[in-house]
Write an enzyme that holds these catalytic residues in place. Structure first.
Site, PDB file in Angstrom:
ATOM      1  CB  CYS A   1      -1.871   7.268   1.445  1.00  0.00           C
ATOM      2  SG  CYS A   1      -3.281   6.481   2.234  1.00  0.00           S
TER       3      CYS A   1
ATOM      4  CD  GLU B   1      -3.019  -1.082   0.413  1.00  0.00           C
ATOM      5  OE1 GLU B   1      -3.179  -0.042  -0.253  1.00  0.00           O
ATOM      6  OE2 GLU B   1      -3.748  -2.070   0.307  1.00  0.00           O
TER       7      GLU B   1
HETATM    8  P1  NDP Z   1       8.104   5.265   4.661  1.00  0.00           P
HETATM    9  O1  NDP Z   1       8.124   4.500   3.404  1.00  0.00           O
HETATM   10  O2  NDP Z   1       9.217   6.199   4.953  1.00  0.00           O
HETATM   11  O3  NDP Z   1       8.048   4.273   5.924  1.00  0.00           O
HETATM   12  C1  NDP Z   1       7.016   3.298   6.049  1.00  0.00           C
HETATM   13  C2  NDP Z   1       7.484   2.250   7.056  1.00  0.00           C
HETATM   14  O4  NDP Z   1       8.551   1.493   6.492  1.00  0.00           O
HETATM   15  C3  NDP Z   1       8.019   2.834   8.352  1.00  0.00           C
HETATM   16  O5  NDP Z   1       7.645   2.018   9.428  1.00  0.00           O
HETATM   17  C4  NDP Z   1       9.508   2.787   8.116  1.00  0.00           C
HETATM   18  O6  NDP Z   1      10.252   2.792   9.296  1.00  0.00           O
HETATM   19  C5  NDP Z   1       9.647   1.480   7.393  1.00  0.00           C
HETATM   20  N1  NDP Z   1      10.885   1.328   6.624  1.00  0.00           N
HETATM   21  C6  NDP Z   1      11.748   2.290   6.206  1.00  0.00           C
HETATM   22  N2  NDP Z   1      12.769   1.739   5.490  1.00  0.00           N
HETATM   23  C7  NDP Z   1      12.548   0.409   5.468  1.00  0.00           C
HETATM   24  C8  NDP Z   1      13.223  -0.710   4.887  1.00  0.00           C
HETATM   25  N3  NDP Z   1      14.357  -0.552   4.180  1.00  0.00           N
HETATM   26  N4  NDP Z   1      12.718  -1.942   5.055  1.00  0.00           N
HETATM   27  C9  NDP Z   1      11.562  -2.123   5.751  1.00  0.00           C
HETATM   28  N5  NDP Z   1      10.864  -1.102   6.328  1.00  0.00           N
HETATM   29  C10 NDP Z   1      11.354   0.146   6.189  1.00  0.00           C
HETATM   30  O7  NDP Z   1       6.697   5.999   4.692  1.00  0.00           O
HETATM   31  P2  NDP Z   1       6.151   7.043   5.758  1.00  0.00           P
HETATM   32  O8  NDP Z   1       6.150   6.430   7.123  1.00  0.00           O
HETATM   33  O9  NDP Z   1       6.855   8.339   5.566  1.00  0.00           O
HETATM   34  O10 NDP Z   1       4.626   7.177   5.319  1.00  0.00           O
HETATM   35  C11 NDP Z   1       4.198   8.045   4.331  1.00  0.00           C
HETATM   36  C12 NDP Z   1       3.983   7.314   3.026  1.00  0.00           C
HETATM   37  O11 NDP Z   1       3.050   6.262   3.224  1.00  0.00           O
HETATM   38  C13 NDP Z   1       3.388   8.190   1.951  1.00  0.00           C
HETATM   39  O12 NDP Z   1       4.011   7.919   0.719  1.00  0.00           O
HETATM   40  C14 NDP Z   1       1.930   7.742   1.915  1.00  0.00           C
HETATM   41  O13 NDP Z   1       1.298   7.989   0.693  1.00  0.00           O
HETATM   42  C15 NDP Z   1       2.062   6.299   2.213  1.00  0.00           C
HETATM   43  N6  NDP Z   1       0.810   5.764   2.715  1.00  0.00           N
HETATM   44  C16 NDP Z   1       0.102   4.904   1.930  1.00  0.00           C
HETATM   45  C17 NDP Z   1      -1.122   4.430   2.358  1.00  0.00           C
HETATM   46  C18 NDP Z   1      -1.901   3.468   1.533  1.00  0.00           C
HETATM   47  O14 NDP Z   1      -2.812   2.850   2.075  1.00  0.00           O
HETATM   48  N7  NDP Z   1      -1.629   3.281   0.253  1.00  0.00           N
HETATM   49  C19 NDP Z   1      -1.688   4.846   3.650  1.00  0.00           C
HETATM   50  C20 NDP Z   1      -0.846   5.731   4.392  1.00  0.00           C
HETATM   51  C21 NDP Z   1       0.360   6.169   3.927  1.00  0.00           C
HETATM   52  P3  NDP Z   1      10.807   4.203   9.861  1.00  0.00           P
HETATM   53  O15 NDP Z   1       9.627   5.099  10.011  1.00  0.00           O
HETATM   54  O16 NDP Z   1      11.402   3.825  11.132  1.00  0.00           O
HETATM   55  O17 NDP Z   1      11.773   4.707   8.824  1.00  0.00           O
END
Ligand code: NDP
Length: 497
Positions: free
Chosen positions: A275, A241
């Protein structure tokens, strides 16, 4: 502490209030060994949880739903402190999450339970049976912007399907993640069915490699690529997602007041950090000016600040630079700001900004802004609106404000979900699947598809009588071979080739 900064120090992670810098929670960072141990514990717990059956799990999930509803104010206050979003925005988010827990609990047996399906004529002597089995352990990685609704869209459905869950919340919202797991433990104290592990991206990457049966990821498209690559090493299936750049189409017969109101909520609620947030509006020329006037009038009335206002702070400080760049870049390329503009970014806040005449190559049109900004583009007609709305690699949600052509436009939108004459409605409609296409990901949470996403189809056939056509044997007779050829021609050879 600096507002919104998450500090990792001496094996702990501390989240802070993005408006005030106040510490919200400190948690131990999970090492790869800790992650592996959590998954091993979950595997054991999953056996017990699956053994409760659909009815046993439904009862626990309904007790959890009741507990969350009764402690709603505690949850929304925590979400407010950790993300900065207004209290009532947190309430709407929690209400939607409760609806999903309720629906997943109440419908898992119907959607996933054992059922008999029809046999086909060539194998009519066998009965056919289908059921959906849990993966065992599902790993969930979540973002910070909707720290309750978004992860629970995976977690509630995975639990209802009979899986144990190991959840890695965003580093910006660990306290909300821990609170969700703690409350679940109150209704299922016997085993660690729902665990939370904390850390940064490397902890998430460790979860991808820890042997979970499936990984549900919600976050940015860039991280989704890394998650998929990590999961590919062990052939772990993934649900993605990812981000979006959702569009709204305003046709000539739209209710312009309703469209302006919805565009503002779609683009600027949660300070635009959504999102499925509306980031681009395509308004047909005949109504463009009037729509912009009504939108701008409303946008100027929004208040920005820490408490009791419409727009809270930007949760992730680094996003402020992205928002500022998108506004500056659009203006440098000839756009006009009818509300807000270059001074809109006042850390940790961003004031509402409505941009018109933004060229298609501007970042504000092409990339996820994730701030309270809207672009409004004039188009000749709804067909041009559709073409331009569909021109990006993203395809998450979207909205159409129209009457006569509403359904056709919604169908034509390249996205996983479209709401007509409203925004976001599909996210709270627990009977509908939620997810995107293209760079917005694949797989579905919510609804029947969301339950099946966290379960494996198991097919069983049962011979009920001897076969009239026993050809699956080395010792078949030539007569049976001739009979099969005649049957194939009779059954499938009809009609014009
Ligand atoms: P990120 O992609 O930065 O992070 C998402 C999660 O992945 C966090 O828990 C993060 O940890 C973790 N993460 C980061 N790097 C890695 C890795 N290499 N391997 C595994 N996990 C990792 O997104 P955001 O938290 O900034 O969220 C915003 C984004 O999410 C926007 O693009 C938004 O559109 C999308 N989104 C999509 C939705 C949907 O349903 N389609 C709903 C809500 C949001 P950490 O935070 O510790 O870096």
């Amino acid at each position: 502490m600096t507002p919104g900064i998450t500090v990792v120090d001496d094996g702990t992670l501390t989240s802070t209030n993005p408006a005030t810098g106040e510490t919200v929670g400190t948690f131990p960072v999970a090492t790869p060994d800790d992650v592996a141990a959590a998954v091993a514990r979950a595997r054991e717990a999953g056996h017990w949880w699956a053994g409760l059956g659909f009815d046993g799990r439904r009862d626990r999930l309904r007790r959890w739903r009741a507990l969350l509803a009764q402690r709603l104010e505690e949850l929304t206050a925590l979400v407010h402190r950790e993300t900065g979003k207004p209290m009532f925005d947190a309430t709407i988010e929690a209400a939607s999450a409760l609806e999903h827990i309720d629906w997943a609990a109440g419908n898992a047996r119907r959607v996933l339970g054992p059922r008999r399906v029809r046999s086909r004529v060539l194998v009519a002597e066998h009965s056919a049976h289908l059921e959906y089995r849990p993966y065992g352990v599902v790993g969930v990685i979540g973002p910070w912007n909707y720290p309750v609704l978004t992860p629970l869209g995976s977690i509630a459905y995975a639990l209802a399907a009979g899986n144990a869950v190991v959840f890695k919340p965003s580093e910006y919202t660990p306290a909300v993640g821990a609170w969700l797991a703690d409350t679940f433990a109150e209704v299922a104290p016997e085993h660690p069915v729902f665990q939370v592990i904390h850390g940064l991206g490397d902890t998430g990457a460790a979860l991808c490699r820890a042997g979970v049966g499936k990984l549900g990821f919600t976050g940015s498209t860039a991280t989704a690529r890394k998650v998929m690559a990590a999961c590919a090493e062990t052939l772990t299936p993934v649900l993605i997602e990812a981000g979006g750049k959702d569009a709204m189409i305003v046709d000539e017969d739209a209710d312009l007041d309703a469209a302006a109101d919805a565009a503002l909520w779609g683009g600027m609620s949660n300070a635009g950090q959504t999102c499925i947030g509306i980031e681009r509006v395509y308004a047909v020329s005949k109504v463009h000016d009037e729509f912009v006037a009504r939108l701008a009038e409303r946008a100027r009335r929004l208040t920005v600040g820490a408490d009791g206002t419409h727009l809270g702070p930007i949760t992730m400080p680094a996003q402020l630079d992205v928002i500022r760049h998108h506004i500056d870049d659009a203006l440098a390329r000839g756009a006009h700001a009818v509300v807000g503009g270059p001074d809109a970014v006042q850390p940790p806040y961003v004031h509402p900004t409505v941009l018109i005449d933004v060229p298609d190559d501007a970042a504000a049109i092409r990339e996820e802004t994730f701030g309270p900004t809207l672009t409004v583009t004039r188009v000749a007609d709804a067909d041009e609106a559709l073409t331009r709305a569909n021109a990006l690699p993203y395809g998450l949600g979207g909205a159409v404000f129209a009457r006569r052509r509403a359904i056709a436009l919604a169908r034509g939108m390249r996205s996983g979900m479209t709401s007509i004459n409203s925004v976001f409605t599909f996210a709270g409609m627990s009977t509908l699947p939620f997810g995107g296409v293209g760079d917005s990901g694949f797989g579905r949470i919510h609804g029947e598809d969301g339950l099946r996403e966290f379960a494996v189809a198991k097919a069983i056939t049962y011979r009920r009588m001897p076969s009239p056509l026993p050809v699956l044997s080395f010792f078949r007779k030539p007569a049976h071979e001739r009979l099969l050829i005649r049957a194939v021609k009779a059954l499938y050879g009809r009609g014009k080739p």
